[in-house]
Design a protein around this motif. Structure first.
Motif, PDB file in Angstrom:
ATOM      1  N   LYS A  59     -30.690  60.828 -28.391  1.00  0.00           N
ATOM      2  CA  LYS A  59     -28.805  60.648 -29.252  1.00  0.00           C
ATOM      3  C   LYS A  59     -28.163  62.154 -29.250  1.00  0.00           C
ATOM      4  N   ALA A  60     -28.340  63.436 -29.745  1.00  0.00           N
ATOM      5  CA  ALA A  60     -27.860  64.585 -29.677  1.00  0.00           C
ATOM      6  C   ALA A  60     -27.560  64.515 -28.866  1.00  0.00           C
ATOM      7  N   ALA A  61     -28.411  64.498 -27.064  1.00  0.00           N
ATOM      8  CA  ALA A  61     -27.655  64.312 -26.190  1.00  0.00           C
ATOM      9  C   ALA A  61     -26.857  63.739 -25.992  1.00  0.00           C
ATOM     10  N   GLN A  62     -27.170  62.745 -26.090  1.00  0.00           N
ATOM     11  CA  GLN A  62     -26.092  61.586 -25.033  1.00  0.00           C
ATOM     12  C   GLN A  62     -25.157  61.549 -26.426  1.00  0.00           C
ATOM     13  N   LYS A  63     -24.987  62.111 -27.355  1.00  0.00           N
ATOM     14  CA  LYS A  63     -23.865  62.327 -28.274  1.00  0.00           C
ATOM     15  C   LYS A  63     -22.758  63.524 -27.611  1.00  0.00           C
ATOM     16  N   LEU A  64     -23.599  64.646 -26.566  1.00  0.00           N
ATOM     17  CA  LEU A  64     -22.833  65.522 -25.794  1.00  0.00           C
ATOM     18  C   LEU A  64     -22.165  64.744 -24.918  1.00  0.00           C
TER      19      LEU A  64
END
Length: 148
Positions: free
Chosen positions: A55-60
């Motif tokens: 989720k964190a990577a996708q937000k980036l």
């Protein structure tokens, strides 16, 4: 008593994603489960961290393919640690910097022709006589070339 595991519903609730998203991540090889005697999926609690990293990577703006490739570098498919996250995020910084630069160039040229090949703008500086851009593909080929 055995190791604590989570059902797909519990995993979804704890991680803040839908059950279908958990299934999708598993189908894509981003997370994994075991099966109980009733053939139901069971997830180790460490999968919560994997989903958090996803989720964190996708937000980036990192693609799932890039996330999967990064996970593949971890020994024995382990869940990323804090140190792993630092290494993974460094790998994505260049990709993100390139995307930021492309978006800034796009933002700065939005008022001009996008090179779509539509032939409809009489004042277009990139007018496409005889549809000469067709040999380069469909869509906004000049825009795509300009922002790579």
């Amino acid at each position: 008593m055995g190791e604590r595991v989570l059902s797909v519903g519990q995993l979804a609730k704890r991680s803040g994603v839908k059950v279908s998203t958990c299934h999708f991540y598993e189908e894509k090889g981003l997370i994994y489960s075991t099966r109980n005697t009733g053939n139901q999926r069971r997830y180790h609690p460490e999968i919560l961290r994997r989903i958090s990293v996803i989720k964190a990577a996708q937000k980036l703006g990192v693609s799932l393919d890039s996330i999967k490739a990064a996970f593949a570098t971890l020994p024995d498919g382990r869940t990323p640690t804090k140190r792993d996250w630092q290494q993974l995020s460094k790998r994505w910084q260049q990709e993100l910097d390139e995307r930021i630069n492309a978006l800034q160039r796009l933002r700065d040229s939005l008022d001009g022709c996008i090179g779509c090949g539509c032939l409809s703008l009489k004042s277009c500086p990139l007018y496409n006589p005889e549809d000469s851009l067709a040999k380069y593909g469909s869509g906004p080929v000049i825009l795509d070339q300009r922002h790579k």
